[in-house]
Scaffold this motif. Sequence first.
Motif, PDB file in Angstrom:
ATOM      1  N   THR A 273       0.824  -1.218   0.000  1.00 36.90           N
ATOM      2  CA  THR A 273       0.000   0.000   0.000  1.00 36.90           C
ATOM      3  C   THR A 273       0.855   1.263   0.000  1.00 36.90           C
ATOM      4  N   SER A 274       2.175   1.078  -0.018  1.00 43.10           N
ATOM      5  CA  SER A 274       3.044   2.255  -0.026  1.00 43.10           C
ATOM      6  C   SER A 274       3.273   2.781  -1.435  1.00 43.10           C
ATOM      7  N   GLY A 275       3.062   1.916  -2.436  1.00 44.29           N
ATOM      8  CA  GLY A 275       3.305   2.331  -3.812  1.00 44.29           C
ATOM      9  C   GLY A 275       4.770   2.394  -4.174  1.00 44.29           C
ATOM     10  N   THR A 276       5.644   1.891  -3.285  1.00 50.70           N
ATOM     11  CA  THR A 276       7.083   1.988  -3.540  1.00 50.70           C
ATOM     12  C   THR A 276       7.660   0.697  -4.108  1.00 50.70           C
ATOM     13  N   GLY A 277       6.927  -0.390  -3.940  1.00 45.69           N
ATOM     14  CA  GLY A 277       7.495  -1.679  -4.321  1.00 45.69           C
ATOM     15  C   GLY A 277       8.541  -2.165  -3.350  1.00 45.69           C
ATOM     16  N   LEU A 278       8.644  -1.508  -2.201  1.00 49.81           N
ATOM     17  CA  LEU A 278       9.615  -1.865  -1.177  1.00 49.81           C
ATOM     18  C   LEU A 278       8.886  -2.401   0.046  1.00 49.81           C
ATOM     19  N   VAL A 280       7.860  -1.846   3.458  1.00 52.42           N
ATOM     20  CA  VAL A 280       7.683  -0.680   4.315  1.00 52.42           C
ATOM     21  C   VAL A 280       6.848  -1.092   5.518  1.00 52.42           C
ATOM     22  N   LYS A 281       7.304  -0.720   6.683  1.00 47.47           N
ATOM     23  CA  LYS A 281       6.608  -1.090   7.916  1.00 47.47           C
ATOM     24  C   LYS A 281       5.161  -0.627   7.896  1.00 47.47           C
ATOM     25  N   GLY A 282       4.275  -1.599   8.162  1.00 44.68           N
ATOM     26  CA  GLY A 282       2.860  -1.292   8.263  1.00 44.68           C
ATOM     27  C   GLY A 282       2.151  -1.164   6.942  1.00 44.68           C
ATOM     28  N   MET A 283       2.865  -1.311   5.812  1.00 46.65           N
ATOM     29  CA  MET A 283       2.220  -1.067   4.520  1.00 46.65           C
ATOM     30  C   MET A 283       2.545  -2.166   3.510  1.00 46.65           C
ATOM     31  N   GLY A 284       2.511  -3.386   3.942  1.00 41.49           N
ATOM     32  CA  GLY A 284       2.718  -4.466   2.994  1.00 41.49           C
ATOM     33  C   GLY A 284       3.136  -5.746   3.686  1.00 41.49           C
ATOM     34  N   LYS A 285       3.194  -6.797   2.884  1.00 44.97           N
ATOM     35  CA  LYS A 285       3.586  -8.106   3.358  1.00 44.97           C
ATOM     36  C   LYS A 285       4.728  -8.626   2.492  1.00 44.97           C
ATOM     37  N   ALA A 286       5.296  -9.738   2.912  1.00 46.35           N
ATOM     38  CA  ALA A 286       6.322 -10.412   2.112  1.00 46.35           C
ATOM     39  C   ALA A 286       5.812 -11.806   1.753  1.00 46.35           C
ATOM     40  N   ASN A 395       8.005   9.822  -0.585  1.00 45.73           N
ATOM     41  CA  ASN A 395       7.241  10.448   0.498  1.00 45.73           C
ATOM     42  C   ASN A 395       7.727  11.877   0.730  1.00 45.73           C
ATOM     43  N   SER A 396       6.810  12.761   1.097  1.00 46.91           N
ATOM     44  CA  SER A 396       7.159  14.159   1.381  1.00 46.91           C
ATOM     45  C   SER A 396       6.214  14.697   2.442  1.00 46.91           C
ATOM     46  N   LEU A 397       6.592  15.813   3.047  1.00 46.54           N
ATOM     47  CA  LEU A 397       5.839  16.415   4.144  1.00 46.54           C
ATOM     48  C   LEU A 397       5.178  17.717   3.677  1.00 46.54           C
ATOM     49  N   THR A 398       3.899  17.877   4.016  1.00 52.14           N
ATOM     50  CA  THR A 398       3.161  19.103   3.701  1.00 52.14           C
ATOM     51  C   THR A 398       2.552  19.648   4.980  1.00 52.14           C
ATOM     52  N   LEU A 399       2.792  20.974   5.242  1.00 49.06           N
ATOM     53  CA  LEU A 399       2.272  21.644   6.433  1.00 49.06           C
ATOM     54  C   LEU A 399       1.415  22.823   5.986  1.00 49.06           C
ATOM     55  N   THR A 400       0.193  22.915   6.503  1.00 48.96           N
ATOM     56  CA  THR A 400      -0.688  24.053   6.168  1.00 48.96           C
ATOM     57  C   THR A 400      -1.417  24.503   7.419  1.00 48.96           C
ATOM     58  N   ASP A 437     -10.591  29.982  15.513  1.00 48.62           N
ATOM     59  CA  ASP A 437     -10.175  28.580  15.448  1.00 48.62           C
ATOM     60  C   ASP A 437      -9.085  28.450  14.383  1.00 48.62           C
ATOM     61  N   VAL A 438      -7.974  27.858  14.744  1.00 51.89           N
ATOM     62  CA  VAL A 438      -6.874  27.649  13.803  1.00 51.89           C
ATOM     63  C   VAL A 438      -6.701  26.128  13.614  1.00 51.89           C
ATOM     64  N   ARG A 439      -6.637  25.696  12.373  1.00 51.94           N
ATOM     65  CA  ARG A 439      -6.464  24.277  12.056  1.00 51.94           C
ATOM     66  C   ARG A 439      -5.130  24.079  11.350  1.00 51.94           C
ATOM     67  N   ILE A 440      -4.236  23.354  12.002  1.00 58.26           N
ATOM     68  CA  ILE A 440      -2.932  23.030  11.424  1.00 58.26           C
ATOM     69  C   ILE A 440      -3.012  21.599  10.876  1.00 58.26           C
ATOM     70  N   THR A 441      -2.595  21.426   9.633  1.00 56.34           N
ATOM     71  CA  THR A 441      -2.641  20.106   8.998  1.00 56.34           C
ATOM     72  C   THR A 441      -1.221  19.657   8.664  1.00 56.34           C
ATOM     73  N   VAL A 442      -0.884  18.446   9.115  1.00 57.44           N
ATOM     74  CA  VAL A 442       0.434  17.853   8.856  1.00 57.44           C
ATOM     75  C   VAL A 442       0.194  16.586   8.034  1.00 57.44           C
ATOM     76  N   SER A 443       0.733  16.509   6.806  1.00 51.51           N
ATOM     77  CA  SER A 443       0.438  15.394   5.899  1.00 51.51           C
ATOM     78  C   SER A 443       1.712  14.857   5.260  1.00 51.51           C
ATOM     79  N   ASP A 444       1.703  13.545   5.026  1.00 53.25           N
ATOM     80  CA  ASP A 444       2.670  12.962   4.109  1.00 53.25           C
ATOM     81  C   ASP A 444       1.882  12.204   3.052  1.00 53.25           C
ATOM     82  N   ARG A 445       2.546  11.322   2.299  1.00 61.44           N
ATOM     83  CA  ARG A 445       1.876  10.629   1.198  1.00 61.44           C
ATOM     84  C   ARG A 445       0.781   9.689   1.687  1.00 61.44           C
TER      85      ARG A 445
END
Length: 733
Positions: A273-278, A280-286, A395-400, A437-445
């Motif tokens: 589910t990571s889309g990396t083909g690698l 990744v902890k929590g996002m796939g099986k072997a 993966n990348s980080l987005t802050l708004t 009210d202020v809403r801070i959003t922290v996102s990655d992929r």
Amino acid sequence: MAVNTYKAQLNYYDHTYGWGNAGTCAQGNGTAYGAGSARTGVLYFPGLAALKGKIINSVKITTTNTASGLNASKTAHFYRSANQGGIKTSLGANHKTGSRIGTLTGNFHAYANASLTFTPAFFSQYIALGEDTYCIYSNAAADYLVWSAVTLTVDWSEPATQPVLDKTSVELGQPVAITTAATNSAYRHRLRYSFGSASGTIAENVEGSSSWTPPVSLASQIPNATSGIGTIYCDTYSGSTLLGTKSVGITLTVPASVKPTAGTLSAAVTGDTSGTGLYVKGMGKAKLTLSGAAGAYGSEIKSYQITGGGWSAAASTLTTGILATAGEITFTGKVTDSRGRTSDNVTCKITVLDYSRPGVSAWTVYRCDADGNKKNAGTYAAVEINADFSAITGNSLTLTAAYKLATETGYSAATTLTNNGKTVIGGGNLSAAKTYDVRITVSDRYNTITIPTKLSTKKVIWSVLFKGLGFAIGKVAELSGWLDVAWHTRVRGNLQVDGATTLSTSLGIGSGGTGEKSRYGAINGLIYLGTNPVTSDTDTTAYWGQTLGNGVAMFSQTGYVADQPSQYGMVLNYCVKDSSEVHQIWLTQSTGAMYHRGGNSSGWNGSWRKVLDNTMTIPVSGGGTDAATPAGARANLGIDTSVLYSGSLSSGSASFTFGSHKAFIVVGKPASSAASVALVIPAKFFNSVARSMQLADNVDFIKFTITHTDSSGSLTITQNDNSGVILAIYGVN
């Protein structure tokens, strides 16, 4: 082969008058004829002893009769002689010894028959022993007779050489010495072998000894066993004439080095589910695949096993659960073949990349001027934030941040924030008399977290709501009908609340709460003891019972728990409050194999004991078989069979290893056209005496005997009227 004739030297001992005249032989009570009450006749055949050790094919005896006794049928009673090599007169009547060995019946009277010839069988075994002197005896008047001459005509042949081995069992690829001690130094031998359907010549023109190294390739004859019974044949020749063949059995064992190969163990990402083909902890099986496994010398692969990371599968493929831990995982694969041999392990390693949801270590929002400088009545807001994320491929980080009046529903357009820095928002439009009210959003992929916060009004000592009934302390009044306090508040007297109480944050466990705002979170917060909550030093009953208490713990690394059953697993901890009385259940992640241990103030009462494995089987120590298949159960309980003889025996004998087997299975056909029949015989049924038994159907039978010493047994066919065969003998452990 040869035929020799031997003429006897004769005499007799009269029990009344003593020795008679040499040259005649007599027996019986001759009182009526002037003789004594009984006579013992002695017959010595010069040269007959030279046939010792020969094969006696047939014996013909011819008697020359006198006109003595009745002219009627009489019986000559033969005995062995107490002296060999001649007539010893000092023995007297004691020349005769032992029990009667045989009889000849005829009219031994010259008036009826000048001579009589017989072909008895009873002489053969004693001639082969080298005996050349015999006796006749009777005390009956009816059997009184006198012979004037006796000759033996013996048809004999040289015996074939019996091969002798220096060992009864040999490992394939190792030598065995074969001794061929012939009765005649001029004889030569051809040595042959048979094993299963394989046969061949070991050596030709052998004089006294030879050596044979059975090739390892013979293991292909027993693909389902680690040993089998073969036969070595010795053909004895005099010149170009075959004198005969004798054989000896030999157990051939398969070397430990002959075992299957597991092939290659490979891994691939699945359920990514990571889309990396690698990984990744929590996002796939072997998915592990064991391919290219092969048996050795004819054996077949019967089972596969792949283990690693707390997972296992009795198959050629293994799909893990979700990879929940970062780092390197080593998987191991092996196979077992039809001989019960297990291959060397093959391994495959994967590296699981660490991934965590994006997190925020620090953040703050405050009023400021257009340059970001703190200002109590500022109409801008400064947002400072320190966030982190997992920098895996793609993966990348987005802050708004966005804002709105507390009384509104829609937020402003989002403004991108600078990580580890300050960002000014609001554009000078944030009224100092209003709360936002202020809403801070922290996102990655993969994940997004939202931080809701408030931007308070400007700070004042107190404030009255303009055109309304409202009062505020420490801020501008905004709410009608409310006392709005922005400062920490201490009530030194009693506090009575007649209405509902609403907490914007949860009440911590230390304050009597659960630390959570949902049932799910509350229960998990109370019972979860943590991940790897103990070390090898604190894995004690006292620590589990008095510090951690009842609950569930997760382990993801080895070395934390004594005799830890697996790397990954969960512990259910049951204890009495404030004591060291503890019971624990270990559940292997993700197979579910279950273990138990318990203890008290004296410590743990032993190590982990398996309750159920991942195939839901009960271990032998718990009264089960620790297996999910009949074959596995027999193996775990020590019940197994080995091939002791394999062939097609229709006559003669077959040797086999008796050993410590508990029972034997004899398989054969009562007749050439019959179906196979099996006979199961407990080992305790046998002793040194030959036991007679048979394989039979509703029409035919084949009879045989089985004898044994401490280590070896022999099956000998005694009756086989319809061309039956013994096909195999199996030993049951």
